[in-house]
Motif scaffolding. Structure first.
Motif, short mmCIF file in Angstrom:
data_model
loop_
_atom_site.label_atom_id
_atom_site.label_comp_id
_atom_site.label_asym_id
_atom_site.label_seq_id
_atom_site.Cartn_x
_atom_site.Cartn_y
_atom_site.Cartn_z
N LEU A 1 0.84 -1.21 0.00
CA LEU A 1 0.00 0.00 0.00
C LEU A 1 0.87 1.26 0.00
N TYR B 1 2.07 1.94 -3.40
CA TYR B 1 1.00 2.56 -4.21
C TYR B 1 0.82 4.02 -3.82
N HIS C 1 0.49 7.68 -5.60
CA HIS C 1 -0.90 8.16 -5.59
C HIS C 1 -1.20 8.81 -4.24
N ASP D 1 -4.89 9.41 -2.91
CA ASP D 1 -5.92 8.37 -3.05
C ASP D 1 -6.50 8.05 -1.68
N GLU E 1 -9.06 6.20 -0.70
CA GLU E 1 -9.40 4.81 -0.39
C GLU E 1 -8.17 4.04 0.04
N ALA E 2 -7.07 4.24 -0.69
CA ALA E 2 -5.84 3.53 -0.35
C ALA E 2 -5.35 3.95 1.03
N TYR F 1 -7.31 2.20 3.72
CA TYR F 1 -6.82 0.82 3.87
C TYR F 1 -5.53 0.83 4.67
#
Lengths: 56, 85
Positions: free
Chosen positions: B23, B26, B30, B33, B35-36, B39
């Motif tokens: 994560l 990522y 990003h 982001d 949503e990420a 998480y």
């Protein structure tokens, strides 16, 4: 940070260049252990080498 | 020192830790982001709790989780090449 997402407009991109589509957050593996075994938590990045052309 | 249950807990910690690594990779590209990030925060809390629980029951995974009383538990923990962690 600018979003380099591809908006489908091919004309504005010079030819002869390589482009990597930008990853969009879709989903994670439901079973995280499966992701752990596959070396990625993103199913779309799980591209096992099958010893021949990339076919699933 | 560590039984089957401990090995299973440690394996789960490795899995959650790997999720955080992926994560983070990522999120590096990003950084907005949402949503990420949700998480990441979610699994970071889980991993911290699991590491704390493991450290209390078996041995500290990091020095800050040592919580030593009579003995310096960090020093008494098995060394990585001794195959325990």
């Amino acid at each position: 940070m600018k979003d380099f997402g591809f908006d489908g407009n091919c004309d504005k991109f010079p030819i002869g260049m390589a482009y990597v589509p930008w990853q969009r957050f879709d989903r994670l593996y439901d079973n995280l252990e499966e992701g752990f075994r596959n070396g990625t938590i993103f199913p779309e990045l799980n591209k096992p080498f099958t010893g021949r052309r990339c076919v699933r | 020192m560590m039984n089957q249950e401990g090995m299973r807990m440690l394996n789960d910690i490795h899995i959650v830790d790997f999720v955080l690594v992926d994560l983070a990779l990522y999120l590096d590209t990003h950084p907005y982001d949402q949503e990420a990030m949700e998480y990441f925060n979610h699994y970071a809390r889980i991993k911290n709790k699991m590491a704390k629980d493991f450290s209390m029951r078996y041995f500290p995974l990091t020095q800050d989780l040592a919580e030593s009383g009579k003995e310096w538990r960090w020093g008494a923990a098995p060394l990585p090449w001794e195959g325990a962690c």
